[in-house]
Each structure stands twice: as C-alpha cells, then as structure tokens.
Design a protein around this motif. Structure first.
Motif, PDB file in Angstrom:
ATOM      1  N   ALA A 282       0.924  -1.302  -0.147  1.00 17.95           N
ATOM      2  CA  ALA A 282      -0.013   0.143   0.056  1.00 17.95           C
ATOM      3  C   ALA A 282       0.807   1.391  -0.037  1.00 17.95           C
ATOM      4  CB  ALA A 282      -0.883   0.079   1.150  1.00 17.95           C
ATOM      5  N   ALA A 283       1.990   1.254   0.792  1.00 18.63           N
ATOM      6  CA  ALA A 283       2.689   2.343   0.820  1.00 18.63           C
ATOM      7  C   ALA A 283       3.360   2.690  -0.551  1.00 18.63           C
ATOM      8  CB  ALA A 283       3.962   2.199   1.866  1.00 18.63           C
ATOM      9  N   MET A 284       3.990   1.706  -1.224  1.00 27.84           N
ATOM     10  CA  MET A 284       4.392   1.644  -2.593  1.00 27.84           C
ATOM     11  C   MET A 284       3.703   2.169  -3.638  1.00 27.84           C
ATOM     12  SD  MET A 284       7.747   0.795  -2.341  1.00 27.84           S
ATOM     13  CE  MET A 284       8.135   0.630  -4.064  1.00 27.84           C
ATOM     14  N   GLN A 290       2.521   9.516  -6.164  1.00 27.32           N
ATOM     15  CA  GLN A 290       3.042  11.067  -5.801  1.00 27.32           C
ATOM     16  C   GLN A 290       4.404  11.196  -6.946  1.00 27.32           C
ATOM     17  OE1 GLN A 290       3.624  11.792  -1.980  1.00 27.32           O
ATOM     18  NE2 GLN A 290       1.597  11.200  -1.247  1.00 27.32           N
ATOM     19  N   ILE A 291       5.069  10.001  -7.187  1.00 34.58           N
ATOM     20  CA  ILE A 291       6.152  10.442  -7.661  1.00 34.58           C
ATOM     21  C   ILE A 291       5.604  10.639  -9.348  1.00 34.58           C
ATOM     22  CG2 ILE A 291       8.010   9.217  -9.176  1.00 34.58           C
ATOM     23  CD1 ILE A 291       8.813   7.693  -6.721  1.00 34.58           C
ATOM     24  N   ALA A 292       4.736   9.927  -9.724  1.00 33.62           N
ATOM     25  CA  ALA A 292       4.241  10.448 -11.234  1.00 33.62           C
ATOM     26  C   ALA A 292       3.536  11.565 -11.068  1.00 33.62           C
ATOM     27  CB  ALA A 292       3.125   9.333 -11.441  1.00 33.62           C
ATOM     28  N   SER A 293       3.097  12.322 -10.081  1.00 28.92           N
ATOM     29  CA  SER A 293       2.366  13.394 -10.028  1.00 28.92           C
ATOM     30  C   SER A 293       3.493  14.717  -9.456  1.00 28.92           C
ATOM     31  CB  SER A 293       1.025  13.487  -8.801  1.00 28.92           C
ATOM     32  OG  SER A 293       1.653  13.097  -7.845  1.00 28.92           O
ATOM     33  N   GLY A 294       4.636  14.146  -9.186  1.00 27.10           N
ATOM     34  CA  GLY A 294       5.762  14.997  -9.024  1.00 27.10           C
ATOM     35  C   GLY A 294       5.663  15.762  -7.507  1.00 27.10           C
ATOM     36  N   HIS A 295       4.812  15.004  -6.743  1.00 19.87           N
ATOM     37  CA  HIS A 295       4.970  15.428  -5.185  1.00 19.87           C
ATOM     38  C   HIS A 295       5.888  14.585  -4.306  1.00 19.87           C
ATOM     39  CE1 HIS A 295       0.820  16.699  -6.951  1.00 19.87           C
ATOM     40  NE2 HIS A 295       1.098  17.793  -6.059  1.00 19.87           N
ATOM     41  N   THR A 304      11.196  11.881   0.241  1.00 25.86           N
ATOM     42  CA  THR A 304      10.602  13.198   0.623  1.00 25.86           C
ATOM     43  C   THR A 304       9.051  13.045  -0.315  1.00 25.86           C
ATOM     44  OG1 THR A 304      12.567  14.276   0.587  1.00 25.86           O
ATOM     45  CG2 THR A 304      10.674  15.728   0.341  1.00 25.86           C
ATOM     46  N   MET A 305       7.992  13.186   0.692  1.00 25.07           N
ATOM     47  CA  MET A 305       6.624  13.125   0.023  1.00 25.07           C
ATOM     48  C   MET A 305       5.633  13.483   1.052  1.00 25.07           C
ATOM     49  SD  MET A 305       6.093   9.225   0.297  1.00 25.07           S
ATOM     50  CE  MET A 305       4.379   9.385  -0.025  1.00 25.07           C
ATOM     51  N   THR A 306       4.537  13.763   0.712  1.00 29.86           N
ATOM     52  CA  THR A 306       3.361  14.482   1.622  1.00 29.86           C
ATOM     53  C   THR A 306       2.714  13.178   2.307  1.00 29.86           C
ATOM     54  OG1 THR A 306       1.921  14.481  -0.245  1.00 29.86           O
ATOM     55  CG2 THR A 306       3.191  16.423   0.199  1.00 29.86           C
TER      56      THR A 306
END
Length: 348
Positions: A282-284, A290-295, A304-306
């Motif tokens: 689930a975390a992956m 978020q990597i795909a959306s640039g966050h 580094t993520m929200t």
C-alpha cells in the motif's frame, strides 16, 4: 516446646527463630528471627507453618542467585507475617470453620437455639460480723457463745438457700432440656454444621485429586467401604496403574501444549509478515502515485513526500526495521530512486 519446631516464647509472645545455612551466609552462627505477634499457642502453630514454608522458599531463591540475601530477608518478613491481619487467628486457616463463619454472616436469623432464661437464684445471706474484741474474760465467753449461735443460724440459712436454688436449677434444667429438644427437632439439620462438613470434604477431595491420585493413593480406606483385604489390594493396584496413566497423560499433555504453542507462534509470525507485506504494498502504491504527479522524490538518503505512510517511517526512521520484507522494500525504493534520477538528468 519440643512439639513446635523453631518456636520459642519470649515473655508472653511466641517467636520463630532458625539458623541460616552456611551456603547462604558463608559462615556459621547466623540466625533469622521473626516475632509471630501472638500469645496463643494455637495461632503460633498455624503461623509457624507459613513461616517455615516461606523460609524454604527464601533459602532456595538465595541459593539459586535469583535474589540477593538482603532482598530475601525483606521478602521473607513480608511473606512470613500477614501485615494486613497481624493478629492471625488459627480459625482463619481452617476450611470448615471459615465456611461455617461465612454462612453464619449470610444468614438473616441465627440458627442457634436459645435456652430458656435461667431463674434468678437467691443470694446467700451475709456472714455475721465478728463481735468487738474485749479484754474481759466473761465478755469473751459471752461473745464466743453468741458468735457460735450466729454462725450456726447463718449456716442453716445458707443451706436453705442452696436447697431452694438447687430445686430451681433442677426445674430449669428439665424445662430447658425439653425446650431444646423440641426446638432442635423443629429446626432440623444445622446449616453451619453442613457447611463445615461440606467444606472439609471438598478439601479432602481436592487434596486427593492434586496429591493422592497422582501418588497412587485411594480416597477412602477399606473400613469405610467395607472391603475385604483382597478387594482393597485390588483397588490399590488399580490406583497404582492410574498413577502411571496420569503421569503419561500429563507428559503427553505438556508435549501437546508445547506443540500448540509453537504452532501458535508460527501463525502469529506469519500474520505479522503478511500484515507488513500488505502495508508495504500500500505504501509503494502511494509512493508511485506521488512520484508520477511530482509530489514525491526519492534519493539515497530517503524519501520526500506528503503524508508519508508509517511503513516508510519504519524503513527510514531513527531505528529502521531490519526484517527481510523491510530490507526488500528498501532495495526496491533505492532502485526506483536511481531510475527516477536518471530520468530527470538531461542527456547531452
């Protein structure tokens, strides 16, 4: 007091005193002493049994180095004396008497049959006083004769009073006997006595189940069951076989409990791994989104993520998890980080 070991009387209070083994103190001549805080011999006997039992526990723990000698003394004094009830009564250690006392407190009306009130007995007359002394011989003779007459009359009055009191007492005893007989017949069995007997029978039953049966002993003797010698021997042989069977069953039960505990531990470990794997997947999923959306950004130092999932906090926290699943996900994240870095690096 040869019949009561390790107990002596200091003044009016009984004291328990015993020599410490050399293995505990390293020398001979050391004693431990505890006041039993009672003046009654019956209470001292009951408390001395508890003190001896706790002394044996204290010695075994000190010898096995589970506690120090100082700690042992503290535990021994706490266990030996019931601090909440220092005036321990021997009746409180008797199963039957405790059951009867408990039932007596629960009953609304007492079951004891009261006697007929005793008659008020007549008091004996006072003894006549001595006459005043005199130096005159004639007066002394007269006083002596008068004194003897007074004593004779007084003794006669006393005999009459005693006779009348005896008649009253005899009549009361006859009346009271009839009254008690009728009242006890109407009352029936005594509840306290039944509770007393039942509690002691249960105590004997528990003792036989826990001690007697595993040792190959019978619950009752041949006289109570009206058995012949041959029948009693046959029962004893059966009890010995049962003793062996009980030991075998206990051995198998212990082995089964060990196997069940091992299986339960294996199941718990499997469930923990499954839960950890689900949390990692689930975390992956969140990380890739978020990597795909640039966050989110992945580097060699971490992520580094929200709204970082708790699974990643366990991977890259102060005390990172070192399980196989955690190490696998850590490697996957590093590979993703390298691939993401190469995509962001411009080519010449």
């Amino acid at each position: 007091m040869g019949h009561l070991n390790h107990v002596t009387r200091r003044g009016a209070v009984y004291v328990w005193r015993r020599r410490l083994p050399r293995e505990v103190t390293g020398k001979t001549g050391d004693f431990v002493q505890v006041s039993l805080k009672t003046k009654k011999l019956s209470t001292a006997k009951a408390v001395a049994v508890l003190v001896n039992l706790n002394f044996a526990t204290f010695i075994s723990r000190v010898k096995s180095n589970r506690i120090t000698r100082a700690e042992g003394f503290v535990h021994f004094h706490i266990l030996a004396i019931n601090t909440s009830d220092p005036k321990l009564d021997a009746n409180k250690l008797h199963a039957g008497k405790m059951a009867a006392a408990k039932l007596r407190e629960e009953l609304d009306t007492p079951t004891a049959v009261s006697s007929v009130p005793k008659p008020i007995l007549e008091k004996r007359p006072n003894k006549p006083k001595q006459p005043r002394p005199s130096k005159n011989r004639e007066t002394q003779k007269k006083n002596k004769i008068k004194r003897e007459a007074q004593l004779a009359a007084w003794e006669l009055q006393c005999r009459e009073v005693v006779s009348r009191n005896a008649v009253l007492t005899e009549e009361w005893e006859a009346e009271n006997g009839e009254h008690l007989q009728v009242a006890r017949k109407a009352r029936g069995p005594i509840p306290e006595k039944q509770a007393y007997t039942t509690a002691l029978k249960q105590l004997q039953d528990r003792y036989h189940e826990k001690v007697g049966k595993p040792c190959g002993l019978l619950r009752d003797g041949p006289r109570k069951q009206r058995l012949s010698t041959q029948q009693y021997k046959a029962q004893k042989a059966t009890a010995q076989k049962l003793k062996t069977s009980i030991k075998d069953v206990e051995r198998r039960l212990a082995r089964a409990e060990d196997d069940a505990g091992y299986a339960l531990d294996a199941k718990e470990r499997y469930l923990q791994k499954e839960a950890e794997l689900d949390a990692g997947v689930a975390a992956m999923d969140v990380l890739v989104t978020q990597i795909a959306s640039g966050h989110a950004d992945v580097t060699d130092n971490g992520i580094t993520m929200t709204d970082m999932p708790p699974f990643f906090e366990r991977l890259f926290g102060v005390k990172p998890s070192n399980t196989k699943i955690a190490n696998l996900f850590r490697k996957i994240i590093r590979v993703i980080g390298r691939a993401h870095g190469r995509e962001q690096t411009p080519t010449l």
